[in-house]
Design a protein around this motif. Structure first.
Motif, PDB file in Angstrom:
ATOM      1  N   GLY A  40      -4.945  -3.915  -4.938  1.00  0.00           N
ATOM      2  CA  GLY A  40      -3.652  -4.037  -5.581  1.00  0.00           C
ATOM      3  C   GLY A  40      -3.451  -5.388  -6.231  1.00  0.00           C
ATOM      4  N   ARG A  41      -2.887  -5.348  -7.408  1.00  0.00           N
ATOM      5  CA  ARG A  41      -2.506  -6.581  -8.092  1.00  0.00           C
ATOM      6  C   ARG A  41      -1.010  -6.733  -7.898  1.00  0.00           C
ATOM      7  N   THR A  42      -0.659  -7.209  -6.734  1.00  0.00           N
ATOM      8  CA  THR A  42       0.745  -7.311  -6.369  1.00  0.00           C
ATOM      9  C   THR A  42       1.018  -8.684  -5.782  1.00  0.00           C
ATOM     10  N   THR A  43       2.292  -8.997  -5.666  1.00  0.00           N
ATOM     11  CA  THR A  43       2.675 -10.227  -4.985  1.00  0.00           C
ATOM     12  C   THR A  43       2.464 -10.036  -3.488  1.00  0.00           C
ATOM     13  N   PRO A  44       2.376 -11.107  -2.728  1.00  0.00           N
ATOM     14  CA  PRO A  44       2.218 -10.954  -1.272  1.00  0.00           C
ATOM     15  C   PRO A  44       3.351 -10.136  -0.644  1.00  0.00           C
ATOM     16  N   SER A  45       4.555 -10.274  -1.145  1.00  0.00           N
ATOM     17  CA  SER A  45       5.678  -9.512  -0.608  1.00  0.00           C
ATOM     18  C   SER A  45       5.505  -8.017  -0.884  1.00  0.00           C
ATOM     19  N   GLN A  46       5.079  -7.676  -2.100  1.00  0.00           N
ATOM     20  CA  GLN A  46       4.852  -6.274  -2.442  1.00  0.00           C
ATOM     21  C   GLN A  46       3.703  -5.691  -1.638  1.00  0.00           C
ATOM     22  N   ALA A  47       2.646  -6.477  -1.462  1.00  0.00           N
ATOM     23  CA  ALA A  47       1.500  -6.005  -0.684  1.00  0.00           C
ATOM     24  C   ALA A  47       1.903  -5.757   0.766  1.00  0.00           C
ATOM     25  N   SER A  48       2.705  -6.643   1.323  1.00  0.00           N
ATOM     26  CA  SER A  48       3.173  -6.473   2.700  1.00  0.00           C
ATOM     27  C   SER A  48       4.042  -5.225   2.824  1.00  0.00           C
ATOM     28  N   GLN A  49       4.908  -5.032   1.846  1.00  0.00           N
ATOM     29  CA  GLN A  49       5.771  -3.853   1.857  1.00  0.00           C
ATOM     30  C   GLN A  49       4.941  -2.576   1.738  1.00  0.00           C
ATOM     31  N   ARG A  50       3.936  -2.575   0.882  1.00  0.00           N
ATOM     32  CA  ARG A  50       3.077  -1.403   0.705  1.00  0.00           C
ATOM     33  C   ARG A  50       2.314  -1.098   1.997  1.00  0.00           C
ATOM     34  N   ARG A  51       1.839  -2.138   2.661  1.00  0.00           N
ATOM     35  CA  ARG A  51       1.092  -1.927   3.900  1.00  0.00           C
ATOM     36  C   ARG A  51       1.997  -1.394   5.008  1.00  0.00           C
ATOM     37  N   THR A  52       3.200  -1.916   5.099  1.00  0.00           N
ATOM     38  CA  THR A  52       4.145  -1.407   6.090  1.00  0.00           C
ATOM     39  C   THR A  52       4.452   0.060   5.817  1.00  0.00           C
ATOM     40  N   TYR A  53       4.645   0.376   4.561  1.00  0.00           N
ATOM     41  CA  TYR A  53       4.899   1.761   4.170  1.00  0.00           C
ATOM     42  C   TYR A  53       3.712   2.642   4.535  1.00  0.00           C
ATOM     43  N   GLY A  54       2.502   2.163   4.280  1.00  0.00           N
ATOM     44  CA  GLY A  54       1.304   2.936   4.599  1.00  0.00           C
ATOM     45  C   GLY A  54       1.178   3.209   6.091  1.00  0.00           C
ATOM     46  N   LEU A  55       1.483   2.204   6.887  1.00  0.00           N
ATOM     47  CA  LEU A  55       1.413   2.385   8.342  1.00  0.00           C
ATOM     48  C   LEU A  55       2.435   3.399   8.836  1.00  0.00           C
ATOM     49  N   THR A  56       3.662   3.256   8.385  1.00  0.00           N
ATOM     50  CA  THR A  56       4.721   4.118   8.915  1.00  0.00           C
ATOM     51  C   THR A  56       4.699   5.508   8.300  1.00  0.00           C
ATOM     52  N   TYR A  57       4.547   5.607   6.995  1.00  0.00           N
ATOM     53  CA  TYR A  57       4.547   6.925   6.365  1.00  0.00           C
ATOM     54  C   TYR A  57       3.321   7.719   6.792  1.00  0.00           C
ATOM     55  N   GLY A  58       2.149   7.103   6.658  1.00  0.00           N
ATOM     56  CA  GLY A  58       0.926   7.809   7.021  1.00  0.00           C
ATOM     57  C   GLY A  58       0.861   8.128   8.496  1.00  0.00           C
ATOM     58  N   GLY A  59       1.114   7.129   9.306  1.00  0.00           N
ATOM     59  CA  GLY A  59       0.973   7.298  10.740  1.00  0.00           C
ATOM     60  C   GLY A  59       2.026   8.195  11.374  1.00  0.00           C
TER      61      GLY A  59
END
Length: 165
Positions: A40-59
């Motif tokens: 991802g070409r994102t800011t650290p804040s966006q990357a953190s938000q995407r990862r949190t979303y991936g953990l909660t939505y996927g999991g």
């Protein structure tokens, strides 16, 4: 190695499958367009938000919809039609069917980031289906929470694999 003697062979297979699938996915992301999507070409804040979303939505959400919802429905239908608990062959067929749907369900997200071609489509469906079989097996043998935890744990494994690779 003494610890491995106490683990059943199907559990050893599941551990191997889970551990290797995240690394396999990271290794298969050789195309620049896929690497850009995954890292991802994102800011650290966006990357953190995407990862949190991936953990909660996927999991949580995907496991509730697919394993607890569809897989349970499949087990129930087999039970109602046969009058007995699904045997191993039926269980594996149901797990595989739901796993393919799991893989197909990841195509819209991939299509939103890059144009899909045959290689990307097959890679996305196949790798997610392999993981879906693992999550389905965990749900069948260990319960919903085990599938949720494994699914959530896959994301950091992928991130580490991408960071190293």
């Amino acid at each position: 190695m003494a610890v491995l003697r106490h683990i059943q062979s199907d559990e050893k297979f599941a551990i191997l499958l889970h551990g290797s699938s995240s690394w396999l996915e990271a290794l298969l992301i050789e195309q620049p367009s896929l690497k850009a999507v995954s890292v991802g070409r994102t800011t650290p804040s966006q990357a953190s938000q995407r990862r949190t979303y991936g953990l909660t939505y996927g999991g949580i959400v995907e496991e509730l919809m697919l394993r607890y919802g569809l897989l349970t429905l499949g087990f129930w239908v087999v039970w109602k039609l046969s009058g007995e608990r699904p045997r191993a062959g039926a269980a594996w067929a149901l797990i595989a069917g739901v796993a393919v749907l799991f893989g197909l369900g990841h195509l819209p997200a991939m299509a939103a980031t890059i144009p899909l071609d045959m290689a990307i489509t097959l890679r996305t469906v196949a790798l997610n289906a392999v993981l879906g079989v693992f999550y389905g097996w965990l749900y069948w043998r260990r319960g919903l929470e085990a599938g949720m935890m494994a699914h959530a744990a896959t994301h950091p494994g992928l991130w580490i694999g991408l960071a190293i690779g």
